[in-house]
Every structure is written in C-alpha cells, then in structure tokens.
Scaffold this active site. Structure first.
Site, PDB file in Angstrom:
ATOM      1  N   LEU A  33       0.881  -1.167  -0.280  1.00  0.00           N
ATOM      2  CA  LEU A  33      -0.062   0.333   0.038  1.00  0.00           C
ATOM      3  C   LEU A  33       0.761   1.256   0.026  1.00  0.00           C
ATOM      4  CD1 LEU A  33      -2.863  -0.937   2.126  1.00  0.00           C
ATOM      5  CD2 LEU A  33      -2.445  -1.470   0.370  1.00  0.00           C
ATOM      6  N   HIS A  34       0.361   2.369  -0.661  1.00  0.00           N
ATOM      7  CA  HIS A  34       1.009   3.542  -0.612  1.00  0.00           C
ATOM      8  C   HIS A  34      -0.233   4.676  -1.132  1.00  0.00           C
ATOM      9  CE1 HIS A  34      -0.654   3.506  -4.769  1.00  0.00           C
ATOM     10  NE2 HIS A  34       0.426   2.516  -5.052  1.00  0.00           N
ATOM     11  N   HIS A  37      -3.164   4.531  -2.693  1.00  0.00           N
ATOM     12  CA  HIS A  37      -4.064   3.590  -1.465  1.00  0.00           C
ATOM     13  C   HIS A  37      -4.916   3.738  -0.500  1.00  0.00           C
ATOM     14  CE1 HIS A  37      -1.458   0.161  -3.574  1.00  0.00           C
ATOM     15  NE2 HIS A  37      -2.588  -0.285  -4.204  1.00  0.00           N
ATOM     16  N   GLY A 148      -8.964   3.799  -7.689  1.00  0.00           N
ATOM     17  CA  GLY A 148      -7.813   4.945  -8.268  1.00  0.00           C
ATOM     18  C   GLY A 148      -7.530   5.419  -9.863  1.00  0.00           C
ATOM     19  N   LEU A 149      -8.090   6.093 -10.299  1.00  0.00           N
ATOM     20  CA  LEU A 149      -8.023   6.561 -11.596  1.00  0.00           C
ATOM     21  C   LEU A 149      -6.737   6.279 -12.038  1.00  0.00           C
ATOM     22  CD1 LEU A 149     -10.361   9.573 -12.255  1.00  0.00           C
ATOM     23  CD2 LEU A 149     -10.522   7.370 -12.471  1.00  0.00           C
ATOM     24  N   ASP A 151      -5.458   3.591 -12.705  1.00  0.00           N
ATOM     25  CA  ASP A 151      -5.578   2.031 -13.474  1.00  0.00           C
ATOM     26  C   ASP A 151      -6.910   2.927 -14.373  1.00  0.00           C
ATOM     27  OD1 ASP A 151      -3.759   0.326 -12.039  1.00  0.00           O
ATOM     28  OD2 ASP A 151      -4.223   0.311 -10.403  1.00  0.00           O
TER      29      ASP A 151
END
Lengths: 284, 284
Positions: A33-34, A37, A148-149, A151
């Site tokens: 996770l970053h 996330h 998240g955009l 992806d």
C-alpha cells in the site's frame, strides 16, 4: 482494526454489519500500500459506516511472464497503513480460499473496453480483475467500492461489469496520487533503479504537456498523442508499450477532432519495469 | 401480483422489500409455465416473504440452430399461473433491458461440469444460463432461488457459480414434476406430435428401470447405463444424444463401481424435439 484471513470470519463480520444497517465501503488492493491506496481508504472512511480493505495478490490477473512471484508483499506495513487510514477490517485471504476449485468460474467483460490499452499485451488481465472483484463485492456486500484512476482502464472495465451484471455496488473513482516530482504512485515503483525512476518522470511531464495544449484549445487527437509520444521517445531509457486516447468515460473510439472528455493513457517500460500513467482531458 | 417489465421498477420494488427486512425467493423461468414451474413458485411461497418470478426467453443460452424463435411465449397464461401459485411480482423484461450492450459481460463456469452432458452439444448454453442468472440474482437480491432437478446439470453449474463467486443466494433444488404417465414436464413437450409424445415415455420408463436395478443392489456403472440405452434404442422414434452418469452432487466422473449417489441423465430426440430427463440414484 480486525485482520482476517478466513472467508467464514469475513462473512460473519459482514452479516453483523448488515444486520445493524451499516453501509460498507470496500478498497480492494494487491497490498504494498502507498499514498494512492491510502487516499482510497480515507475516501471510503468518509462515506461509509464500515471500511473493509482487502490485500490479495490476485494470481489470475498476472500473465505467465509477469511479476506475480516478485510482486511486493508486506502485510505488516500494509496493516499499519490501513488502520491509520481508518479501515475497520483488513481481509488477506490465501489464493486457495479465493479460488477453491481448479476449474474456474470467470467473470469476463468482452469487447473493445478490454481489448485496447493494457488489453493488447495482457490478454487475461482484466478477466482476472473482473473475477476477483466480483468475488470481493459478493463477499463484502459493499455499498461502495473505491478505485484509483491511475488504473483508468480497470475502472472502466469494472464499471461495465457492474452495469452489465446489475451489481448492487457504486464504484467511486478517485484521482491519481503522485510523488512530489510527478511520478504516479505505484507498488511497482520499488522495482525502479534510481536512474530509471528519474527517467520515468517523462510520463507525468509529457502528459501534463498534452493537458496544457488541450486546455489551450488543441482538439486534434493525433497532435495530442504526438506531444506525449515524442517527449517519451526522447528519453533514452523509455520503451513505449502504448500511447493511446479514448473517450472518457467508457473508452469508446474518438473521432479525429475530440469533442467531449478524453483519456490519454500510456504504458512504458523502464528496464524491466512497466509503468502506466494517464491524464483525463476535461472539455470544461 | 405486480407485472413489471422495467428494471427500474423492479429495483424500486426490491429496495422497498429489503428496507422492510423481507426475504425474497426467486424463480427464474423462460415462461410457458407448467406444473414444474408451479411447484417451484409454491416452494418459494412457503419459504420467503416475497416471491419474484421472471419470465425471459434468454437469447444467450440458445445456439444458432436452436429453438429461440420458436420457443413458446404466452405471458398472459404465465401471469395467471404465477399469481395462482402465490408470486408477488412477475418480471418480464425485454432482451435489450437484460443485455444493454452488444459487447457482453459473461459469467462462465468452466471445466468438466459444463463440458459433459448437454455441454457437449450446446457449447455456449451454460455460459448464457450462468450470465442471465447472475443478472437476475443481482437484480432481485434474492435470498433463495429455486430450480427444478429436471435440468440437473444446470443446477450443478449454478451451484458452482454461486460457490465460486461467493454469491449471497441459497439455491433450492426441487424434484422433477411428471405427467401422470411419467413424461417429465417441459415447455418443449408442446412440440411433440401424439406419436412422439407416446414414444418419449421410454425416457422415464427406462430411468425407472435403472433405478429399480440400483435399489436391488446393482452398482456397476456400465450395467446401469446399458439398461437405459438398450431400452431407449428399442424405441424406433428415439435418437439418443447422450446417456451418461456422474457423481451427484457435483457431476464428477464416477468409478466403474458406484459408491455414493449418482445422476443418470439422458438427452434424446423425438423428431425435431430434444428432450432431457434424469434420475438421481441415492445410495441410502
């Protein structure tokens, strides 16, 4: 925060929440996770009574020559971050729990939306993504799921799945989170050497230039694509996989002169690491 | 009973029921309802607060040379029967409502369970069934869904789908309903000429003989299959598609000497009409 590995335990938790009429927000992740996330978990925290985060490196979305084995796994760090962002439960199942039979039940979005962009070189990728997300949606009975955009194609594939199968979940799509120097946050950034990492800045930089041109009125599709392609090709360490542009949302083909919103998306290798990035060109 | 054709109206109804904490039982049908369907609706009536019946001739489960166009459609009669059996809502959508995009999202159970029996000659059939049932489960948010064991393979395919995708629905499998002379009730029986209908009695008769032999202790798979095959072949109007036997539940391959329960299933043509029938051989 509860850390749970077993499906039975997760279902008991979900059933209790549902009985109490609580809304459930879901953030599905492959771990490592970053801040990207984290922003999803925080968004879920704001909009739901209960937040579930999953950490599962999903084998079915990796091709045979991809980085399934190498993909970073570090559950302890992930747990700490998820908890700090307000998750109530972290679900980290074993592959055998998620795929109990060798013979699979697949959920597959077919057609254009899965054939373009990453679909060209990762033919089974989105089938794996759709299947595992369908499982997590059913397991958690979530009201909202956060993606998240970064992806961008994944979000549009999942949107199609949800609409086509009439799933009772709202997808909430969140902006890309970047490092201070512009590099889009990704669990795969850890693969980059110092040199590669520096070279990779060309992605966000070239996309920003295309956006600038768009905002100044450039509506020719090829002109916008060329800005990005040329700039990336000037970087000697880059190896372009694709630079493409589609209607957003939905990813339909664009006419030569763009009218509405568009997604400009790239996939580029730096050494052995394939990075993706994109920008949404918004007409207003 | 409410008759509803629009997805929005169905979702409103379902949402109201869910808000009131009511359980929902679902009977998905292709219409042309008969006593078999009626028994499913009545079973749903007993076990749920709300009963929804769907009438939808699902195009995606018919092959190109099958009877999609000819399949009997008679919504008025169906409505009367569904209401008499206690359904609260009958949902009869248009194909365009169930399949809003030309490019599909498929739910597909792969492997042995879909390759045997009807899967041999109807390669896309169960993909269509799984997909449309997944849609109906999501649309109705049903707690229980009712299926007749006449379509034994279908029940096992759906069971696999529900388990693999962790769907929140219990499948309730109900016994075959037969005419007084033994013919399994089927919407396709209307296709039969008087002669064919009489000839078709060989199905239930031969299956009954195999069951008798099983109950008397016969456990050899080939011996049991031969009883059925020979008797059907003696009927001049019959044209066998398959006579097969698998473990029940699950439809795994059987050893030469059967130990647990088994499904003995047949598909046979009489003229242009393909009929299926089966018997479950129960060890105790």
């Amino acid at each position: 925060m509860i850390i749970c590995h077993e499906i039975g335990e997760l279902k008991d938790f979900v059933r209790r929440c549902k009985k109490e009429g609580k809304s459930i927000g879901l953030v599905t992740t492959m771990g490592a996770l970053h801040e990207g996330h984290a922003s999803l978990i925080r968004a879920a925290r704001k909009e739901n009574d209960i937040v579930i985060t999953t950490v599962f490196v999903n084998p079915t979305q990796f091709g045979p020559n991809e980085d399934y084995d190498a993909y970073p796994r570090r559950l302890e760090k992930d747990s700490a971050l998820a908890e700090a962002c307000g998750a109530d439960l972290l679900f980290a199942p074993a592959p055998s729990a998620m795929y109990p039979h060798e013979e699979m039940t697949w959920v597959e979005v077919t057609g254009h939306v899965t054939m373009i962009l990453c679909g060209r070189t990762r033919p089974i990728h989105f089938r794996g993504v759709a299947t595992v997300c369908a499982k997590f949606f059913n397991l958690t009975e979530c009201d909202r799921a956060y993606y998240g955009l970064k992806d961008a194609q994944q979000t549009q594939v999942l949107q199609r799945m949800v609409k086509d199968l009439f799933m009772n979940v709202e997808l909430r799509l969140m902006p890309i989170v970047r490092e201070e120097d512009g590099l889009a946050k990704s669990s795969r950034n850890v693969y980059l050497s110092q040199e590669e990492r520096k070279a990779a800045l060309v992605l966000s930089r070239s996309l920003a230039h295309a956006k600038e041109a768009f905002q100044k009125g450039e509506r020719n599709k090829d002109a916008l694509l060329t800005i990005v392609k040329n700039e990336i090709e000037e970087e000697p360490m880059s190896d372009i996989n694709y630079v493409e542009m589609y209607e957003m949302p939905g990813l339909a083909e664009l006419p030569e002169t763009i009218e509405g919103n568009a997604l400009l998306a790239v996939a580029v290798r730096f050494g052995k690491t394939r990075l993706i990035d994109n920008v949404i060109l918004e007409a207003e």
